[in-house]
Each structure stands twice: as structure tokens, then as C-alpha cells.
Design a protein around this motif. Structure first.
Motif, mmCIF file in Angstrom:
data_model
loop_
_atom_site.group_PDB
_atom_site.id
_atom_site.type_symbol
_atom_site.label_atom_id
_atom_site.label_comp_id
_atom_site.label_asym_id
_atom_site.label_seq_id
_atom_site.Cartn_x
_atom_site.Cartn_y
_atom_site.Cartn_z
ATOM 1 N N ARG A 1 29.664 13.327 19.648
ATOM 2 C CA ARG A 1 29.641 13.286 21.258
ATOM 3 C C ARG A 1 31.104 13.820 21.644
ATOM 4 O O ARG A 1 32.134 13.508 20.910
ATOM 5 C CB ARG A 1 29.301 11.806 21.783
ATOM 6 C CG ARG A 1 27.959 11.188 21.156
ATOM 7 C CD ARG A 1 27.551 10.046 21.977
ATOM 8 N NE ARG A 1 28.515 8.976 21.700
ATOM 9 C CZ ARG A 1 28.393 8.089 20.914
ATOM 10 N NH1 ARG A 1 27.234 8.050 19.866
ATOM 11 N NH2 ARG A 1 29.391 6.947 20.457
ATOM 12 N N ASN A 2 31.134 13.830 23.047
ATOM 13 C CA ASN A 2 32.308 14.407 23.737
ATOM 14 C C ASN A 2 33.143 15.414 23.098
ATOM 15 O O ASN A 2 34.337 15.348 23.026
ATOM 16 C CB ASN A 2 33.275 12.946 23.834
ATOM 17 C CG ASN A 2 32.346 12.016 24.709
ATOM 18 O OD1 ASN A 2 31.755 12.093 25.456
ATOM 19 N ND2 ASN A 2 32.563 10.770 24.168
ATOM 20 N N ARG B 1 34.283 5.931 13.871
ATOM 21 C CA ARG B 1 33.639 6.789 14.484
ATOM 22 C C ARG B 1 33.760 8.161 15.058
ATOM 23 O O ARG B 1 33.508 9.291 14.780
ATOM 24 C CB ARG B 1 32.288 6.267 15.357
ATOM 25 C CG ARG B 1 30.945 6.977 15.482
ATOM 26 C CD ARG B 1 30.470 6.667 16.704
ATOM 27 N NE ARG B 1 31.172 6.795 17.914
ATOM 28 C CZ ARG B 1 31.501 8.061 18.440
ATOM 29 N NH1 ARG B 1 30.829 9.261 18.093
ATOM 30 N NH2 ARG B 1 32.315 8.159 19.547
ATOM 31 N N ARG B 2 34.693 7.726 16.067
ATOM 32 C CA ARG B 2 35.516 8.806 16.705
ATOM 33 C C ARG B 2 36.407 9.793 15.887
ATOM 34 O O ARG B 2 36.151 10.873 16.117
ATOM 35 C CB ARG B 2 36.392 8.167 17.810
ATOM 36 C CG ARG B 2 35.780 8.200 19.250
ATOM 37 C CD ARG B 2 36.524 7.981 20.403
ATOM 38 N NE ARG B 2 37.850 6.999 20.088
ATOM 39 C CZ ARG B 2 37.810 5.807 20.439
ATOM 40 N NH1 ARG B 2 36.681 5.331 21.152
ATOM 41 N NH2 ARG B 2 38.831 5.156 20.234
ATOM 42 N N ASP B 3 37.048 9.211 15.058
ATOM 43 C CA ASP B 3 38.032 10.046 14.027
ATOM 44 C C ASP B 3 36.933 11.028 12.913
ATOM 45 O O ASP B 3 37.248 12.203 12.713
ATOM 46 C CB ASP B 3 38.892 9.337 13.235
ATOM 47 C CG ASP B 3 39.831 10.133 12.458
ATOM 48 O OD1 ASP B 3 40.640 10.774 13.189
ATOM 49 O OD2 ASP B 3 40.040 10.006 11.136
ATOM 50 N N LEU C 1 35.742 13.695 15.065
ATOM 51 C CA LEU C 1 36.326 14.834 15.005
ATOM 52 C C LEU C 1 36.791 15.780 13.897
ATOM 53 O O LEU C 1 36.530 16.908 13.867
ATOM 54 C CB LEU C 1 37.847 14.273 15.662
ATOM 55 C CG LEU C 1 39.176 15.076 15.452
ATOM 56 C CD1 LEU C 1 39.026 16.262 16.472
ATOM 57 C CD2 LEU C 1 40.591 14.399 15.815
ATOM 58 N N ASP D 1 26.417 10.974 16.618
ATOM 59 C CA ASP D 1 27.892 10.402 16.511
ATOM 60 C C ASP D 1 28.614 11.621 17.080
ATOM 61 O O ASP D 1 29.788 11.487 17.594
ATOM 62 C CB ASP D 1 28.276 10.134 15.066
ATOM 63 C CG ASP D 1 27.885 8.901 14.882
ATOM 64 O OD1 ASP D 1 27.325 7.771 15.561
ATOM 65 O OD2 ASP D 1 28.023 8.552 13.544
ATOM 66 N N GLU E 1 34.274 1.725 16.422
ATOM 67 C CA GLU E 1 34.264 3.009 17.141
ATOM 68 C C GLU E 1 35.320 4.053 17.185
ATOM 69 O O GLU E 1 35.216 4.968 17.271
ATOM 70 C CB GLU E 1 34.456 2.438 18.720
ATOM 71 C CG GLU E 1 34.384 3.424 19.757
ATOM 72 C CD GLU E 1 33.179 4.055 19.884
ATOM 73 O OE1 GLU E 1 33.363 5.327 20.355
ATOM 74 O OE2 GLU E 1 32.091 3.885 19.410
ATOM 75 N N GLU E 2 36.451 3.450 16.528
ATOM 76 C CA GLU E 2 37.617 4.385 16.172
ATOM 77 C C GLU E 2 37.583 5.082 15.008
ATOM 78 O O GLU E 2 37.579 6.489 15.057
ATOM 79 C CB GLU E 2 38.975 3.282 15.925
ATOM 80 C CG GLU E 2 40.387 3.986 15.790
ATOM 81 C CD GLU E 2 41.289 3.088 15.374
ATOM 82 O OE1 GLU E 2 42.445 3.587 14.867
ATOM 83 O OE2 GLU E 2 41.369 1.921 15.717
#
Length: 783
Positions: free
Chosen positions: A602-603, A561-563, A566, A600, A558-559
Motif C-alpha cells: 500500500r501507499n 510491514r511498511r519496511d 518498501l 500489504d 506496522e513498522e
């Protein structure tokens, strides 16, 4: 973007955007070649004001051509380039401006792709050299003579990078060429020429776009200016759309894919149909004319007209009952932004989207469907609206499972078909039981003198069985007692030997190309790389982040994927800004080898994306960042040692071998080179220690310079340059170049900006030729 894929998609979906170029050929009168008069009207029925050349699309085909013998000297490369530009000029005939842009130092975001390409080029060259040596030994054993290997200045194409000696000499050669044409060609006399060489930072096509953006909306600029841009990159189409200039054409060679050419069914040749067949024998690769020059068929060219593409897009993006009045110019911006998802030079393309699978059609369909619920456009000038982008890309992501499942089925079918075909070829099932026609040497190909003397071609003289027989010079059929007859026989034997060596060389070249392709094909590998991700099968997302990013736990996954999401979103914003306003950060780059999935992203509205402009690398810094150690010869000695000395503190930046992840592709050149990313601080710290060792000439190659402007002395702009020179020409060069004066757009033909004097005489009476075999310009009238 993947040039053949995008260009082919565009030409097939919107066929009327491309128009064949009508070319006027030089004529020969009583043995004298008369060039085309480019001051006369354009036979294409269009008059262009400005011609822009993305010079890397000219340098590379001339440096390592695919359709003729490679040049061995820089002088041959330059002569080929001059001929190439002449041909383009005849097609377009600009009436106001010719802008020649060579790639300078690129933003860091592009340097990672350049690094991958150059490391792979060095690796491929090493593999090709080993394979060529093996084939040469094989030919030697068969008694087939080959010409001796020539020393070549063009053996390393990596020298086509800012800062190298080649690029410095190229700049001088192009200045000579410009002086030549402005002095002697009537079609050039009234135009301005701008040369933006490798010492001016920025990619060639983006320097051109920066010029166009800078001129729009300024006094004297004509909104009906007709632009023509030559280049081989598919993203030129996007850049042309991004200018919002209506009268814009892209000039490029026709892109053929195998089987697409229109061939004559009588003789099997490309370029004409049966109705126009003259029955000429088919030319082989490596065939030579009466003067011993290689025969190179001319490639046809096309204009891709942006105004027609705009009409197609306006029709394509019609929406019933839109929520508000549609602004078509913003639809164009959104189309360009959507195409970033299928590929660009700065981000890896998403695994979800492949142009060949109809990805652009999908993006357009989703955009039209979601437009009312998105509440507006994806972009505002150069700024993406991340809320709407998330809405849009999540809608695209909803198709991922279906896309991957269909792709898996197609790949399985393709793999089975290819394996079946290879097995058949191995058994010989597909061979014709009769002797193939192309293996027989036609009687017409034998020299008239041999036939006249009674020599009859042996039935064994075809492309296999004659190898040993033809390894020695053929003896003349009759030898007269007269010395002249003996001499003629010797000359003929020598000619035959040369012809045979040429044929063997072409055969070697062809077999080398086939061998390299075979080796790069995963279907020929005894241990093919296993696809551990298995997109389309349950659990594909977790497997992707585990295999490609090294994630081991769900928290890590998850970490990461977020990076990744971004950094990819940052990249989309960076690219959009680059296309519309220029570089917003010279230092930013995408720090991963792989892209996220569409679902992926998102947000995105929570992201705070900002950029620091920074400054470009110096040319030698970029060379150190993109070159493998195999190309270190193009750098000064102290820099070279940083790349090759085992004790160098940055030796880890220059691996001699590296992993290539096939990532589901068939050929090795399509895989992903897993090279370490350069640590900029470490690199620049070590370079700083050796910068003081540069010679004055090397320091000049490592410097940042300005665009050069050239005009004939009869041009309305020349008095302004004379005036500037008379006022400030006596000052020291370093002070003189700092003084600039504003251009008056009236005499400059609507061009705005500032001019400053170059170092030295702005109009030397004699311009010496830097190219062997070309004459000096003795009565120079060019400034």
C-alpha cells in the motif's frame, strides 16, 4: 520460478507452444561411426541463425547426473559436456553464431539464493554420506559385496561457482572443444563462437540477453534473426519474451512429472507406444552394454516457440471495449512483470500466490478486469508505474482470505490421505498377495554359458533371498582339465562377481535416494513442525508477522510491514530493470527471508526508489559470500582460514547448522534456510587483509576478463583479426589487450561491437589438449 510448475502450467494452458525436436542420429557403417553432417538443412524445417547456451544447464547435469553413474574426474565431466553440446548443435545447427555463457559473479540480490543453495547442498551431502555409511554396513552384514568407494574430483558440486579451480580448467577445456569443432566440423566452419566464461561478471542467461539487446537497432542487424536459447530455468521464457524478438525458441529437455509419461502397455517402458513395441526386456538403472558402458536412455527435447506463445497471449489478453488502442508489446511487458509475483531468483514468492493453485490465471484475470480502472499499463519499458501496481496488487489481495481458506482445506485433505496411505503401507494392506514379477530374475538374464553348462537358476535367486548365496563368486558348473577352460571359468566367475557388485551398488543408490526422501518428508517426522501462522484462520496476518519477522507489538508490526513492503517493491523495480536493461545495482538485495502479502503493498506512490550501480564482487569475494565452510577447500589457504578458524572475525557468517523453516511445505528441500545475511563491509575488510597472499594463478582466477571470440581462418572476419595482430601483436600483452577496434557488421554477419587481441598468439599452430584421452590439435586454423 519453480521450473516444473511454470513449464507445466504453460504447456498445459498453451499446448501448441511446445514442439518435439526431430533429431538426426549418427549412423554406423561397417563398424565406423559417421557423425551427422550439420552443414545440411535442419530436419526440423527451421534454420536458426544464433544458438545461445546457458552453460550451467549443461555443467550441472554432467557433473552430478541423475540417470547414470556419477563421473569421478573432471575429464569425464568435460567429455560428457562435449557430447551434450554436440547433441544440441545437431538439433539447432546455427548458421551465424554460437554463444556459450557460463555464470560469472552474480549481483548481490542473487548471491543470497546461491548462499542458501550451497549451504543446503553441503548439509545434504553430509547427511547423505552418513546415511550411505549406514547402508554400506547393512549390506556388509548381509554379505552383499559392494565396489570400493572411489576417490572423486566431483564430490562437491559447489565448485561450480566462479573463482574455483574447476571453473578455470573448464574454460580451457571449452576453448579446446571450440578449436576442435571449428577446425574439423563442416557445420561449424562459417560460424562465430563467443565464450563468456566465469571470469566475465553476470549470470549466464543475462549475459546472453545483454548481447541480444546490444545488437538490436544497430547497423547490419537483421530484424528477422532466428534465435534459439538452451537452458533449464523457467525464467528464460520470460527473458526471451522481454527481448521482443519474434523469431525466438527455447530448447530444453521434456519436463516429465510422475505419471505423465506415455508408456507402452506391453512392456511398460517410456519412449514408444504399444504399436511400435519391439518386445525388448525393460532396462534397469545401472544396466551395462556389451562393452561394459552404462546404458543411458536419451531424453527427448522440445522447442518452446516464443512466437506461438505471443499469439496465445495476444488472444488471452483481448479486452472488450478497451479505453484506448492496446499496444500488445506493453501487454507482454506487463505479463512478465506480473509473473515476478509468483517467483523469481531474487525475491521470495508471496504467500498469497502459488503457481500450482492457479496463481498466474488469477493475475491475468484480475489484470483484464482492472485494466480500464487502472488507467493504463503496469510498466513503461523497465519502469513500473507504482500507482497502477498498487491498484492491481490490492485487487489481487482482495482474494487472500478465500485463497488461504481453500489452501487450508486442500492441505488438510492431503495430510489425511498421505497419513492413511502410510498407515496402510506400514500394515502391508497394499501388498499384492502374489510374488511380484519384478522380484523374479528372468531366465533370459542369466548368462548363456551357465545355462549351456547345465546350471539351472535356483528358485531362491531373486532380489531378496539370493543375497547371501550371491555374496561369493559363483563357481563354474563344470571344470575341464584344460587350462583354457579353467581360465574361462575364472573369468566368468569374476564377471559374475562384478555384475553382482554393480547390481548391489545400484540397489544401494536406489535405497539411499529413497531413505533421503523419506527423511525429508515431514509426514515421517515424529515431531512435525507446528504451523503457528494458520493462514486462513482469523488473525493470520498478525500471526505471520509475529512468527516470521519477530514483531511483538502492533507498532512493531506496522513498522516491519511498511519496511518489508518498501524493500519488496524495490525488489520488483530492481528485477524489472535487470530483465530489460541489465544490473541497476550490484549491491542491492532483499534483506528478509519472507515476502509480504499482496494486500500489504500500500501507499507505493509515496516511495522514493533509487539505486546506486556500484561494482560486482571479485570471484573470491563471491565465494566467501556464498560458500559454507565445508567447501572451503576450493579457496586459497588464507581465505579458507577466514571460514574455518574459530577465531576468525567473520566466523559467524559460516554456521555449521542452521534452522530450516518448513513454512507449510512437505519436504525439507522446499523449506526456507534461515541463514544470516552477509555484512558486505565486514566481509570485504577481512578479505582485503589477505588478498596480497594470492599466487599469480590465483590472482588470475580472481580477476575480471572479457568474452572470447573464435572463428575459423576461412571466416570473413579473420582478415580483420590478422590485421589487428600485425599492427599491435608485437606490443606487450598488457598494452595490447587495451587496444580495441570497431567491428564492421558486414564481414561479421551483422554483429556489432569492438574486438581486442587476447594475450599471446591469436592462432597458435598447435593447441594442446587439456583433457586426458583427447588428442592435441596439430594444425590449428582457428583464431
Amino acid at each position: 520460478m519453480g521450473v516444473p510448475a511454470f513449464y507445466r502450467w504453460l504447456a498445459e494452458k498453451y499446448p501448441m507452444v511446445v514442439v518435439d525436436v526431430v533429431e538426426e542420429e549418427p549412423v554406423e557403417i561397417e563398424g565406423v561411426r559417421v557423425p551427422v553432417d550439420t552443414s545440411k538443412p535442419n530436419p526440423n524445417g527451421l534454420e536458426f541463425d544464433n544458438l545461445y547456451l546457458d552453460m550451467n544447464g549443461i555443467i550441472h547435469p554432467c557433473f552430478h547426473p541423475e540417470d547414470r553413474p556419477s563421473p569421478t574426474t573432471f575429464a569425464e565431466v568435460f567429455q560428457c559436456m562435449f557430447d551434450y553440446i554436440d547433441r544440441l548443435f545437431v538439433m539447432v545447427r546455427p548458421r551465424k553464431l554460437m554463444y556459450m555463457a557460463i555464470d560469472g559473479v552474480a549481483p548481490r540480490a542473487k548471491m543470497n539464493q546461491q548462499r542458501s543453495r550451497r549451504f543446503r547442498a553441503a548439509k545434504d551431502a553430509s547427511d547423505a554420506a552418513a546415511e550411505e555409511e549406514r547402508l554400506r554396513e547393512e549390506f556388509e552384514r548381509e554379505g552383499r559385496k559392494l565396489p570400493a568407494k572411489q576417490q572423486s574430483q566431483t564430490c562437491d558440486s559447489n565448485v561450480i561457482t566462479p573463482g574455483t579451480e574447476f571453473m578455470a580448467v573448464l574454460s580451457v577445456a571449452l576453448q579446446y572443444y571450440i578449436h576442435c569443432r571449428l577446425n574439423y566440423d563442416p557445420g561449424w566452419k562459417q560460424i562465430k563462437v563467443i565464450l563468456s566464461d566465469a571470469n566475465v561478471p553476470g549470470e549466464g542467461e543475462h549475459k546472453i540477453m545483454s548481447y541480444i539487446r546490444g545488437q538490436r537497432n544497430l547497423p547490419g542487424f537483421n530484424p528477422n534473426t532466428r534465435h534459439c536459447l538452451y537452458g533449464l530455468d523457467a525464467d528464460l521464457i520470460m527473458l526471451a519474451l522481454a527481448t521482443h524478438e519474434v523469431h525466438f525458441s527455447i530448447l530444453r529437455e521434456v519436463v516429465y512429472t510422475p505419471g505423465q509419461q506415455d508408456k507402452c502397455f506391453l512392456c511398460g517402458q517410456v519412449g514408444h507406444l504399444a504399436a511400435n513395441c519391439e518386445g525388448k526386456a525393460k532396462r534397469k538403472a545401472g544396466e551395462y552394454d556389451e562393452k561394459g558402458e552404462p546404458i543411458v536412455p536419451k531424453k527427448p527435447y522440445q522447442f518452446l516457440n516464443i512466437w506461438t506463445l505471443r499469439e496465445y497471449l495476444e488472444y488471452e489478453f483481448r479486452m472488450p471495449n478497451p479505453p484506448f488502442k492496446i499496444d500488445f508489446e506493453r501487454i507482454v511487458d506487463d505479463f512478465i512483470f506480473m509473473c515476478f509475483f509468483v517467483g523469481n531468483d531474487f525475491l521470495p514468492h508471496m504467500p498469497t500466490l502459488e503457481i500450482r493453485e492457479g496463481a498466474i490465471n488469477l493475475l491475468m484475470a484480475v489484470y483484464k478486469k482492472e485494466f480500464p480502472s487502472m488507467g493504463g499499463y503496469l510498466t513503461d519499458s523497465c519502469t513500473p508505474d507504482l500507482n497502477r501496481v498498487e491498484h492491481f496488487i490490492q485487487a489481487v489481495g482482495s482474494y487472500e482470505d478465500k485463497i488461504f481458506q481453500k489452501r487450508a482445506r486442500l492441505h488438510q485433505r492431503q495430510a489425511e490421505r498421505i497419513k492413511r496411505e502410510k498407515a496402510q503401507a506400514k500394515r502391508g494392506d497394499d501388498l499384492d498377495p502374489h510374488v511380484r514379477d519384478d522380484l523374479i530374475v528372468p531366465v533370459a538374464n542369466f548368462r548363456g554359458s551357465r545355462l549351456a553348462s547345465g546350471a539351472v537358476p535356483s528358485p531362491y535367486e531373486h532380489n531378496g533371498a539370493h543375497r547371501e548365496r550371491n555374496s561369493q563368486p559363483r563357481k563354474a558348473a563344470r571344470v575341464s582339465s584344460s587350462g583354457s577352460s579353467i581360465a574361462a571359468a575364472i573369468v566368468e566367475a569374476e564377471n559374475d562377481l562384478e555384475a553382482q557388485e554393480r547390481e548391489n551398488k545400484e540397489d544401494l543408490k536406489s535405497r539411499l535416494k529413497d531413505a533421503i526422501r523419506e527423511k525429508s518428508d515431514v509426514f515421517n517426522s515424529e515431531n512435525p513442525e507446528e504451523d503457528k501462522v494458520k493462514l486462513g484462520e482469523p488473525g493470520w496476518r498478525d500471526r505471520y508477522y509475529e512468527e516470521k519477522f519477530g514483531a511483538r507489538t502492533s507498532d512493531q508490526m506496522e513498522e516491519i510491514r511498511r519496511d518489508v513492503a518498501l524493500k519488496y517493491t524495490e525488489g520488483l523495480c530492481w528485477v524489472m530493470h535487470y530483465y530489460y536493461e541489465g544490473v541497476c545495482s550490484w549491491q542491492w538485495f532483499y534483506p528478509y527471508h519472507y515476502a509480504p502479502f499482496a494486500s500489504d503493498l500500500r501507499n507505493l506512490s509515496e516511495l522514493n526508489i533509487t539505486f546506486q550501480l556500484g561494482s560486482p564482487f571479485k570471484p573470491f569475494d563471491q565465494l566467501m559470500g556464498v560458500f559454507p565452510a565445508a567447501s572451503a577447500h576450493a579457496l586459497p589457504l588464507q581465505y579458507r582460514q577466514l571460514m574455518t578458524d574459530p577465531n576468525s572475525p567473520i566466523i559467524d557468517f559460516y554456521p555449521t547448522d542452521f534452522e530450516v523453516d518448513m513454512n507449510g511445505k512437505r519436504f525439507s528441500w522446499q523449506g526456507i534456510a534461515k541463514l544470516p545475511f552477509i555484512d558486505e563491509d565486514r566481509l570485504l575488510a577481512e578479505i582485503k587483509k589477505v588478498e596480497n597472499t594470492l599466487t599469480p594463478e590465483e590472482a588470475r582466477r580472481n580477476s575480471t576478463m572479457c568474452n572470447m571470440l573464435f572463428v575459423n581462418g576461412s571466416h570473413p572476419l579473420s582478415p580483420y583479426i590478422y590485421s589487428l595482430n600485425s599492427k599491435f601483436g608485437n606490443m606487450p600483452d598488457k598494452d595490447c589487450v587495451e587496444i580495441k577496434e570497431k567491428l564492421d557488421p558486414s564481414p561479421s554477419g551483422g554483429m556489432n561491437g569492438y574486438i581486442a587481441l587476447c594475450a599471446g598468439d591469436p592462432s597458435p599452430p598447435v593447441f594442446r589438449s587439456p583433457v586426458d584421452g583427447l588428442e592435441d590439435i596439430m594444425d590449428n586454423q582457428v583464431m
